[in-house]
Scaffold this motif. Structure first.
Motif, mmCIF file in Angstrom:
data_model
loop_
_atom_site.group_PDB
_atom_site.id
_atom_site.type_symbol
_atom_site.label_atom_id
_atom_site.label_comp_id
_atom_site.label_asym_id
_atom_site.label_seq_id
_atom_site.Cartn_x
_atom_site.Cartn_y
_atom_site.Cartn_z
ATOM 1 N N ALA A 112 -25.348 -10.249 -17.344
ATOM 2 C CA ALA A 112 -26.339 -11.151 -16.918
ATOM 3 C C ALA A 112 -27.831 -10.476 -17.060
ATOM 4 C CB ALA A 112 -26.208 -11.668 -15.600
ATOM 5 N N ALA A 113 -27.541 -9.381 -16.775
ATOM 6 C CA ALA A 113 -28.846 -8.324 -17.141
ATOM 7 C C ALA A 113 -29.094 -7.671 -18.237
ATOM 8 C CB ALA A 113 -28.975 -7.296 -15.722
ATOM 9 N N ASN A 114 -28.186 -7.876 -19.074
ATOM 10 C CA ASN A 114 -27.946 -7.478 -20.366
ATOM 11 C C ASN A 114 -28.425 -5.800 -20.299
ATOM 12 O OD1 ASN A 114 -27.636 -9.233 -22.287
ATOM 13 N ND2 ASN A 114 -29.720 -9.059 -23.409
ATOM 14 N N THR A 115 -27.364 -5.157 -19.463
ATOM 15 C CA THR A 115 -27.481 -3.985 -19.325
ATOM 16 C C THR A 115 -25.954 -3.191 -18.959
ATOM 17 O OG1 THR A 115 -29.771 -4.178 -18.039
ATOM 18 C CG2 THR A 115 -28.690 -1.937 -17.652
ATOM 19 N N VAL A 116 -26.019 -1.834 -19.642
ATOM 20 C CA VAL A 116 -24.820 -0.938 -19.434
ATOM 21 C C VAL A 116 -25.158 0.074 -18.589
ATOM 22 C CG1 VAL A 116 -23.033 0.120 -20.610
ATOM 23 C CG2 VAL A 116 -23.679 -2.080 -21.451
ATOM 24 N N TYR A 117 -24.133 0.666 -17.719
ATOM 25 C CA TYR A 117 -24.596 1.747 -16.982
ATOM 26 C C TYR A 117 -23.646 2.729 -17.134
ATOM 27 C CZ TYR A 117 -27.261 -1.727 -14.490
ATOM 28 O OH TYR A 117 -27.985 -3.057 -14.149
ATOM 29 N N LEU A 118 -24.099 4.122 -17.023
ATOM 30 C CA LEU A 118 -23.240 5.129 -17.070
ATOM 31 C C LEU A 118 -23.469 5.932 -15.737
ATOM 32 C CD1 LEU A 118 -20.603 6.685 -18.252
ATOM 33 C CD2 LEU A 118 -22.600 8.247 -19.379
ATOM 34 N N GLN A 119 -22.604 5.817 -14.662
ATOM 35 C CA GLN A 119 -22.774 6.742 -13.454
ATOM 36 C C GLN A 119 -22.024 8.196 -13.643
ATOM 37 O OE1 GLN A 119 -24.218 5.904 -10.569
ATOM 38 N NE2 GLN A 119 -23.678 7.958 -9.963
ATOM 39 N N MET A 120 -22.867 9.152 -13.412
ATOM 40 C CA MET A 120 -22.345 10.581 -13.579
ATOM 41 C C MET A 120 -22.438 11.292 -12.506
ATOM 42 S SD MET A 120 -24.138 11.110 -17.308
ATOM 43 C CE MET A 120 -25.793 11.430 -16.736
ATOM 44 N N ASN A 121 -21.251 11.764 -11.814
ATOM 45 C CA ASN A 121 -21.128 12.390 -10.792
ATOM 46 C C ASN A 121 -20.546 13.762 -10.948
ATOM 47 O OD1 ASN A 121 -21.874 9.939 -9.189
ATOM 48 N ND2 ASN A 121 -19.681 9.394 -9.027
ATOM 49 N N SER A 122 -20.633 14.603 -10.032
ATOM 50 C CA SER A 122 -20.188 16.032 -10.141
ATOM 51 C C SER A 122 -20.725 16.772 -11.453
ATOM 52 C CB SER A 122 -18.692 15.982 -10.007
ATOM 53 O OG SER A 122 -18.242 15.379 -8.944
ATOM 54 N N LEU A 123 -21.961 16.658 -11.634
ATOM 55 C CA LEU A 123 -22.504 16.987 -13.173
ATOM 56 C C LEU A 123 -22.034 18.510 -13.368
ATOM 57 C CD1 LEU A 123 -25.442 14.632 -13.564
ATOM 58 C CD2 LEU A 123 -23.427 14.757 -15.108
ATOM 59 N N LYS A 124 -21.911 18.721 -14.560
ATOM 60 C CA LYS A 124 -21.685 20.218 -14.937
ATOM 61 C C LYS A 124 -22.821 20.576 -16.030
ATOM 62 C CE LYS A 124 -16.491 19.540 -14.445
ATOM 63 N NZ LYS A 124 -15.332 19.796 -14.928
ATOM 64 N N PRO A 125 -22.937 22.079 -16.141
ATOM 65 C CA PRO A 125 -23.804 22.335 -17.236
ATOM 66 C C PRO A 125 -23.387 21.857 -18.559
ATOM 67 C CG PRO A 125 -23.456 24.137 -15.636
ATOM 68 C CD PRO A 125 -22.465 23.109 -15.191
ATOM 69 N N GLU A 126 -22.021 21.974 -18.738
ATOM 70 C CA GLU A 126 -21.441 21.346 -20.077
ATOM 71 C C GLU A 126 -21.738 19.965 -20.359
ATOM 72 O OE1 GLU A 126 -20.088 23.198 -17.728
ATOM 73 O OE2 GLU A 126 -17.756 22.705 -17.494
ATOM 74 N N ASP A 127 -22.203 19.249 -19.327
ATOM 75 C CA ASP A 127 -22.714 17.887 -19.715
ATOM 76 C C ASP A 127 -24.081 17.741 -20.166
ATOM 77 O OD1 ASP A 127 -20.942 16.932 -16.250
ATOM 78 O OD2 ASP A 127 -20.323 16.810 -18.525
ATOM 79 N N THR A 128 -24.739 18.861 -20.436
ATOM 80 C CA THR A 128 -26.044 18.738 -20.925
ATOM 81 C C THR A 128 -26.111 18.107 -22.466
ATOM 82 O OG1 THR A 128 -26.813 20.433 -19.442
ATOM 83 C CG2 THR A 128 -28.081 20.121 -21.492
ATOM 84 N N GLY B 184 -23.536 19.679 -9.786
ATOM 85 C CA GLY B 184 -22.882 18.888 -8.555
ATOM 86 C C GLY B 184 -23.800 17.707 -8.496
ATOM 87 N N ALA B 185 -24.956 17.490 -9.068
ATOM 88 C CA ALA B 185 -25.595 16.312 -8.821
ATOM 89 C C ALA B 185 -25.172 15.113 -9.467
ATOM 90 C CB ALA B 185 -27.048 16.575 -9.138
ATOM 91 N N SER B 186 -25.671 13.913 -9.238
ATOM 92 C CA SER B 186 -25.352 12.555 -9.883
ATOM 93 C C SER B 186 -26.525 12.089 -10.530
ATOM 94 C CB SER B 186 -24.794 11.697 -8.656
ATOM 95 O OG SER B 186 -23.560 12.168 -8.127
ATOM 96 N N LEU B 187 -26.295 11.475 -11.523
ATOM 97 C CA LEU B 187 -27.141 10.427 -12.060
ATOM 98 C C LEU B 187 -26.616 9.156 -12.821
ATOM 99 C CD1 LEU B 187 -28.948 12.730 -15.071
ATOM 100 C CD2 LEU B 187 -29.918 11.734 -12.819
ATOM 101 N N ARG B 188 -27.259 8.219 -12.704
ATOM 102 C CA ARG B 188 -27.118 6.724 -13.649
ATOM 103 C C ARG B 188 -27.899 6.511 -14.485
ATOM 104 N NH1 ARG B 188 -26.644 0.556 -10.965
ATOM 105 N NH2 ARG B 188 -28.867 0.712 -11.365
ATOM 106 N N LEU B 189 -27.226 6.557 -15.784
ATOM 107 C CA LEU B 189 -28.047 6.211 -17.013
ATOM 108 C C LEU B 189 -27.974 4.721 -16.974
ATOM 109 C CD1 LEU B 189 -26.855 8.913 -19.513
ATOM 110 C CD2 LEU B 189 -28.785 9.009 -17.828
ATOM 111 N N SER B 190 -29.042 4.077 -17.581
ATOM 112 C CA SER B 190 -29.164 2.466 -18.217
ATOM 113 C C SER B 190 -29.253 2.527 -19.424
ATOM 114 C CB SER B 190 -30.038 1.885 -17.042
ATOM 115 O OG SER B 190 -29.934 2.039 -15.544
ATOM 116 N N CYS B 191 -28.613 1.288 -19.881
ATOM 117 C CA CYS B 191 -28.953 0.821 -21.392
ATOM 118 C C CYS B 191 -29.274 -0.565 -21.470
ATOM 119 C CB CYS B 191 -27.724 1.326 -22.225
ATOM 120 S SG CYS B 191 -27.670 0.621 -24.086
#
Length: 123
Positions: free
Chosen positions: A75-91, A15-22
């Motif tokens: 401009a920041a040379n960055t890509v993001y992945l916002q992940m909401n409503s995380l599930k165990p199968e997203d591991t 149920g938590a959220s995370l934001r990944l950066s690249c």
């Protein structure tokens, strides 16, 4: 060549959220279509999402539609992945990748890969 470094993975509860950066170095990110992929233990690497060079188009795996969002800041040379409503199968270990062609999610078409960041979702 472009070098990619992912960050933001951690252990969270369902149920938590995370934001990944690249973050990219070596060449400007705007030259590349970018994708996020993941690989769980014992499974093949699979596409999660991809975004066109200018960010105008995105595509997602059915399993994450409505929960994940890919974006980029050239401009920041960055890509993001916002992940909401995380599930165990997203591991999985999440990777970002780049290729110089058109928008697609085919793992085999991506030339440049980061080292990955671990996302663990507990139930």
């Amino acid at each position: 060549q472009v070098q990619l470094v992912e960050s933001g993975g951690e252990l969270v509860q369902a149920g938590a959220s995370l934001r990944l950066s690249c973050t990219a170095s070596g060449r400007t990110l705007r030259m590349y279509t970018m994708g996020w992929f993941r690989q769980a233990p014992g499974k093949e690497r699979e596409s999660v999402a991809a975004i066109s060079r200018n960010g105008g188009m995105t595509i997602y795996a059915d399993s994450v539609k409505g929960r994940f969002s890919i974006s980029r800041d050239n401009a920041a040379n960055t890509v993001y992945l916002q992940m909401n409503s995380l599930k165990p199968e997203d591991t999985a270990v999440y990777y970002c990748a780049a290729h110089g062609g058109t928008l697609l999610r085919d793992v085999g078409q991506y030339n440049y890969w980061g080292q990955g960041t671990q996302v663990t979702v507990s139930s």
